[in-house]
Motif scaffolding. Structure first.
Motif, short mmCIF file in Angstrom:
data_model
loop_
_atom_site.label_atom_id
_atom_site.label_comp_id
_atom_site.label_asym_id
_atom_site.label_seq_id
_atom_site.Cartn_x
_atom_site.Cartn_y
_atom_site.Cartn_z
N HIS A 107 1.08 -0.92 -0.59
CA HIS A 107 0.32 0.13 0.28
C HIS A 107 0.98 1.59 -0.55
O HIS A 107 1.52 1.26 0.88
CB HIS A 107 -1.07 -0.07 1.28
CG HIS A 107 -1.70 1.36 0.91
ND1 HIS A 107 -2.65 1.62 0.33
CD2 HIS A 107 -1.99 1.97 2.44
CE1 HIS A 107 -3.07 2.59 1.00
NE2 HIS A 107 -2.87 3.57 2.01
N PRO A 134 -2.56 3.43 -3.93
CA PRO A 134 -2.89 3.02 -3.15
C PRO A 134 -3.24 1.63 -3.01
O PRO A 134 -3.23 0.62 -4.22
CB PRO A 134 -4.75 3.53 -3.10
CG PRO A 134 -4.44 3.73 -4.53
CD PRO A 134 -3.30 3.63 -4.76
N GLY A 135 -3.56 0.48 -1.98
CA GLY A 135 -3.83 -0.59 -2.13
C GLY A 135 -2.68 -1.53 -2.04
O GLY A 135 -1.60 -1.08 -2.84
N ASN A 136 -2.66 -2.84 -1.77
CA ASN A 136 -1.96 -4.02 -1.02
C ASN A 136 -1.96 -5.20 -2.56
O ASN A 136 -3.11 -5.50 -2.65
CB ASN A 136 -1.50 -5.14 -0.17
CG ASN A 136 -1.41 -4.56 0.79
OD1 ASN A 136 0.14 -3.35 1.25
ND2 ASN A 136 -1.96 -3.93 2.17
N THR A 144 -6.28 -6.81 -5.65
CA THR A 144 -5.75 -5.73 -4.35
C THR A 144 -6.88 -5.62 -3.00
O THR A 144 -8.25 -5.88 -3.51
CB THR A 144 -5.60 -4.15 -5.48
OG1 THR A 144 -5.92 -3.36 -4.65
CG2 THR A 144 -7.53 -4.11 -5.62
N ARG A 184 -7.55 -2.80 -2.24
CA ARG A 184 -8.21 -1.17 -2.18
C ARG A 184 -8.02 -1.28 -3.64
O ARG A 184 -7.78 -1.61 -4.48
CB ARG A 184 -7.58 -0.51 -1.81
CG ARG A 184 -7.28 -0.01 -0.07
CD ARG A 184 -6.09 0.63 0.43
NE ARG A 184 -6.50 0.49 2.06
CZ ARG A 184 -6.19 1.16 2.78
NH1 ARG A 184 -6.06 2.81 2.40
NH2 ARG A 184 -5.35 1.45 4.49
#
Length: 395
Positions: free
Chosen positions: A175, A181-183, A206, A208
């Motif tokens: 992230h 944004p996001g893993n 993901t 996010r």
């Protein structure tokens, strides 16, 4: 010059017609396989090391035709790709270096690499998701290019060699890496088929909402890496439109017809044929560095669109590109300047290679009329690129 170009194009058309004759093509392939010669290999020991506390190694794929692809998990790079010409002579057709250290120190950061999270450019490194603004790293003047300052091309991937002709790389992009944004959990699979295809399959999930646009960035010269310019290569791109750019190479949002422009590769022509045409888009890109809007047909037996075909008349090598992506970036090696010296000890000169990168469009997060690149939780990103190599002889 015009007569010469006509002759080259007629030669290309004859090759394409010949490629359509399956029985003759199969006979040629069999004949070539009988004559394939032993090739010199990259030294695997020069790619064993440690980067950012992670082990870097060397990997090799082969098929029954003695076609060979080698990789490093640093940047998930294709180091070399040996394919035969009409006489069975193996030549390495991708640009690159002889060691891990050379890749780390090179000014050209993208030879053979996987690009992410977002291939190509995002204007000012800015986009908005559901009203929230994000600022990415800017590494191309004021814009974001190929994932940022430390994109997927400069990280170490986990690697699993599944078989002699298949390998898979994976990693989690955390992230806010480079501002995203996001893993993002990414997996990239390569298969070197017995039909001389390098088949690349990308998957990602993901936690996010995040834009994703992965691609492969090999620089090709079908005469062999370092063997002169690619201006005489004959190129067909299966597109009736391209996306023009501003002086920062950011798409304007227009999808413009290629008809009557230097960007019309709907019929095969030498790459260099129209490079001296007075055209603002060629000035902005210093040549070709543009996204093409791919047509929906024709498709392969596996349902992928034929994106492009390249023929090198001297060697007879042919490369076809198939994909499920809507776009293709054609880059003509405009920023190569001879400073980089490659695997064979030859300098990589101006327009000494081309790239054909399957992709969604550049700067899509900022253009609602472009195909969407937003990946949502619960969805799986899937992208396929196939580089298929054949060769032919005119009888």
């Amino acid at each position: 010059m015009k007569i010469r170009n006509v002759i080259i194009v007629l030669f290309a058309i004859a090759i394409i017609v010949n490629l359509g004759c399956k029985e003759k093509k199969q006979a040629r392939i069999s004949s070539v396989n009988d004559k394939v010669k032993t090739v010199a290999h990259v030294d695997s020991a020069s790619f064993v090391g440690n980067v950012d506390g992670k082990s870097v190694n060397f990997y090799r794929l082969r098929n029954k035709n003695k076609v060979e692809a080698t990789f490093t998990n640093y940047g998930q790079r294709l180091i070399s790709l040996y394919v035969p010409d009409n006489e069975g002579r193996m030549e390495d057709v991708v640009l690159g270096f002889n060691s891990l250290k050379m890749y780390q120190n090179a000014n050209e950061k993208y030879f053979g690499a996987t690009i992410g999270r977002y291939g190509n450019r995002i204007a000012k490194g800015k986009f908005t998701i559901q009203g929230q603004a994000y600022q990415l790293a800017t590494n191309n003047n004021s814009n974001h290019l190929h994932g940022g300052v430390k994109g997927f091309n400069e990280v170490v991937w986990e690697a699993d060699q599944i078989s002699e002709n298949e390998i898979e790389f994976h990693r989690i992009s955390p992230h806010m890496e480079e501002g995203y944004p996001g893993n993002l959990n990414v997996k990239v699979n390569y298969i070197l088929t017995d039909e001389n295809e390098l088949r690349i399959t990308y998957e990602a999930t993901t936690d996010r909402s995040t834009p994703v646009n992965l691609t492969h960035h090999s620089f090709f010269n079908l005469r062999g890496e370092g063997n002169g310019t690619i201006n005489e290569h004959i190129l067909m791109i299966n597109a009736n439109q391209f996306t023009p750019v501003d002086k920062g190479l950011i798409p304007t949002g227009e999808m413009r017809s290629v008809e009557g422009t230097p960007f019309d590769f709907s019929q095969p022509k030498p790459i260099g044929q129209d490079l001296e045409t007075e055209n603002q888009q060629l000035i902005f890109g210093m040549g070709y560095d543009h996204n093409f809007v791919l047509n929906d047909t024709p498709k392969s037996d596996s349902g992928l669109t034929l994106a492009a075909r390249v023929i090198e008349p001297e060697s007879g090598r042919v490369m076809e590109v198939f994909t499920n992506e809507p776009g293709l970036q054609f880059y003509g090696g405009n920023f190569l300047n001879g400073e980089a010296v490659g695997k064979s000890g030859k300098p990589y000169t101006f327009r000494g290679a081309f790239c054909l990168e399957t992709q969604h469009f550049p700067d899509s997060p900022n253009h609602s009329n472009f195909p969407n690149t937003l990946l949502e939780p619960g969805e799986t990103y899937n992208s396929i690129c196939v580089y298929k190599f054949t060769n032919t002889t005119i009888h």
